[in-house]
Write an enzyme that holds these catalytic residues in place. Sequence first.
Site, mmCIF file in Angstrom:
data_model
loop_
_atom_site.group_PDB
_atom_site.id
_atom_site.type_symbol
_atom_site.label_atom_id
_atom_site.label_comp_id
_atom_site.label_asym_id
_atom_site.label_seq_id
_atom_site.Cartn_x
_atom_site.Cartn_y
_atom_site.Cartn_z
ATOM 1 C CG ASN A 118 -1.751 -1.037 1.163
ATOM 2 O OD1 ASN A 118 -1.895 -1.958 0.279
ATOM 3 N ND2 ASN A 118 -2.712 -1.417 2.039
ATOM 4 C CB THR A 163 -20.230 37.676 -27.210
ATOM 5 O OG1 THR A 163 -21.259 38.607 -27.985
ATOM 6 C CG2 THR A 163 -19.088 38.421 -26.879
ATOM 7 C CG HIS A 164 -24.256 35.259 -27.671
ATOM 8 N ND1 HIS A 164 -24.870 34.434 -26.468
ATOM 9 C CD2 HIS A 164 -23.836 36.419 -27.146
ATOM 10 C CE1 HIS A 164 -24.917 35.278 -25.534
ATOM 11 N NE2 HIS A 164 -24.434 36.593 -25.813
ATOM 12 C CB SER A 286 -12.086 11.948 -46.943
ATOM 13 O OG SER A 286 -13.253 11.029 -47.579
ATOM 14 C CE LYS A 292 -14.598 15.968 -45.995
ATOM 15 N NZ LYS A 292 -15.033 17.027 -44.866
ATOM 16 C CG ASN A 294 -11.501 15.687 -42.791
ATOM 17 O OD1 ASN A 294 -12.107 16.564 -43.398
ATOM 18 N ND2 ASN A 294 -11.489 14.527 -43.236
ATOM 19 C CD GLU A 299 -12.795 16.592 -36.647
ATOM 20 O OE1 GLU A 299 -13.394 17.195 -37.348
ATOM 21 O OE2 GLU A 299 -12.557 15.272 -36.771
ATOM 22 C CE1 TYR A 326 -4.758 -0.370 -1.903
ATOM 23 C CE2 TYR A 326 -5.843 -2.565 -1.290
ATOM 24 C CZ TYR A 326 -5.314 -1.641 -2.175
ATOM 25 O OH TYR A 326 -5.140 -2.327 -3.530
ATOM 26 C CD GLN A 331 -5.343 -3.417 -8.671
ATOM 27 O OE1 GLN A 331 -4.532 -4.108 -7.964
ATOM 28 N NE2 GLN A 331 -6.001 -4.458 -9.445
ATOM 29 C CE LYS A 334 -1.329 0.702 -10.004
ATOM 30 N NZ LYS A 334 -0.791 -0.791 -9.970
HETATM 31 N N1 ARG Z 1 -1.748 -3.524 -6.947
HETATM 32 C C1 ARG Z 1 -2.166 -2.935 -5.698
HETATM 33 C C2 ARG Z 1 -2.907 -1.506 -5.901
HETATM 34 O O1 ARG Z 1 -2.801 -0.794 -6.941
HETATM 35 C C3 ARG Z 1 -1.152 -3.028 -4.721
HETATM 36 C C4 ARG Z 1 -1.725 -2.802 -3.491
HETATM 37 C C5 ARG Z 1 -2.282 -4.224 -3.097
HETATM 38 N N2 ARG Z 1 -2.747 -4.001 -1.635
HETATM 39 C C6 ARG Z 1 -3.360 -4.886 -0.971
HETATM 40 N N3 ARG Z 1 -3.694 -4.647 0.073
HETATM 41 N N4 ARG Z 1 -4.084 -5.895 -1.731
HETATM 42 O O2 ARG Z 1 -3.780 -1.094 -5.214
#
Ligand code: ARG
Length: 467
Positions: A118, A163-164, A286, A292, A294, A299, A326, A331, A334
């Site tokens: 953690n 504006t607008h 295109s 074209k 583009n 976008e 935790y 997770q 991430k």
């Molecule tokens: N891969 C886990 C995460 O990103 C690592 C931490 C895992 N910790 C646990 N108590 N299971 O959170």
Amino acid sequence: MSERESKRKTLVGAIHPDVLAFTVGQDPRLDLDLVEWDCLGSAAHVTMLSRMRITPVLFLPEECEAVIRELVAIMRLGRDGAFAITAEDQDVHLAVERHLTERLGDLGRRIHTGRSRNDQVAVDLRLHARDNLLGVFEESTALADALLALARRHLRVPMVGRTHLQPAMPSSVGLWASGYAEGLLDDLLVVESAYAYADRCPLGSAAGYGVPLPLDRKLTARLLAFSAPHHNVFHASNTRGKCEAVILGALLQLMLTASRLAEDLILFTMPEFGYFTLPPEFCTGSSIMPQKYNPDVLELIRAKTARVLGHHSAACAIVKALPGGYNRDLQETKEIYMDGMAVTRATLRMLRMMIDGLRVHPDRLRGAFTPGVFATDRALELVAGGMPFREAYSQVRNNLGALADADPDAALAAKQHLGGTAGLDLSGLAARSAAIRREARRRRRASHAAFGRLLKVNYPALTPATE
Ligand code: ARG
């Protein structure tokens, strides 16, 4: 399938393969971007353990050095794309521990003393964030500088202010372009507080409640060039996910600015406007329509802004009402954090190319002025002659045709107050941008120097330390 075969052996117990796959998710792939940071975090941890005054000592100085040498070897493998994280490893943390144990035996088995995945993953992501946010400072200021250069080249080229989306007031390419430059610099105020949030070290919080060992949390923070450790270990653990939400919120501000700039460029490069053209190599064609060109890049920037907004909402939703401490939910923050970072940085780099290559068409910009654009200026002229504003307003409204020969250049020259078309301090904005970039580079040098001292190599090259 026997009971035995239906389980996958991991460092932390036997797990059903489907459960392993579901819980591991994208970690074996995503964590490849954390190898560098995980090794640095481990180097700081083992250095701190080796200096801890307990008997028997956990790591003798030469044992600490052996571990660090192996961590540097893993970093090299990681950079070469040769470090593997398997589903059985679950994540980078256990993959690095497995590798150290394979190479160093007992030393590898001792490395996890006084820490948890953690605090490990939290420190990895902080180091990743610091490094990437410094890149964001550099790329945002590079885009701001490109906009300021465009503003300088076409400072007094008249451009209809809207504006607008309707023609509103006389404006200039200088005002438009440097306005977005200042927008980015102001967004960086928010990024700066996200950086400060990320610049605290969670190491030593372990599972979120500390450990009964005399850990020197200030030392690990210093070794990794953090401004300070988080104080309360429970809080340190609760910053996971929250820090990601703070960063995504800051990146979102840059994306919102980028998206509005992209939208302006899409409109103003339309043949009907023709104010600007994008270099053809920045456009896509295109498959059916031969004529074209583009603006797909622009976008996609609009859509990627929606994606970062979604990531920010998702990160907030994940931490909202999450019990303290935790939880595996974290997770999931991430992937969205990493994607938001990568998308924002790519957007800043693409827009900079677009702005550098933008062609400006002064005739089309001038040609877009309708008499009405000068109406407010004219009303204010009448006011200067003593007429009450509301009366001037009516008089001009009823005689718009009389403005047909108004001069856009004179209109731009007349706005001399701070930040108006004739009152722009482009050098002041450029100085702000340069100061931000200098500070980002100073921070990067300071981190690299600290990492080099910790690993006893030249960083980032990872070559043997020069005496
Ligand atoms: N891969 C886990 C995460 O990103 C690592 C931490 C895992 N910790 C646990 N108590 N299971 O959170």
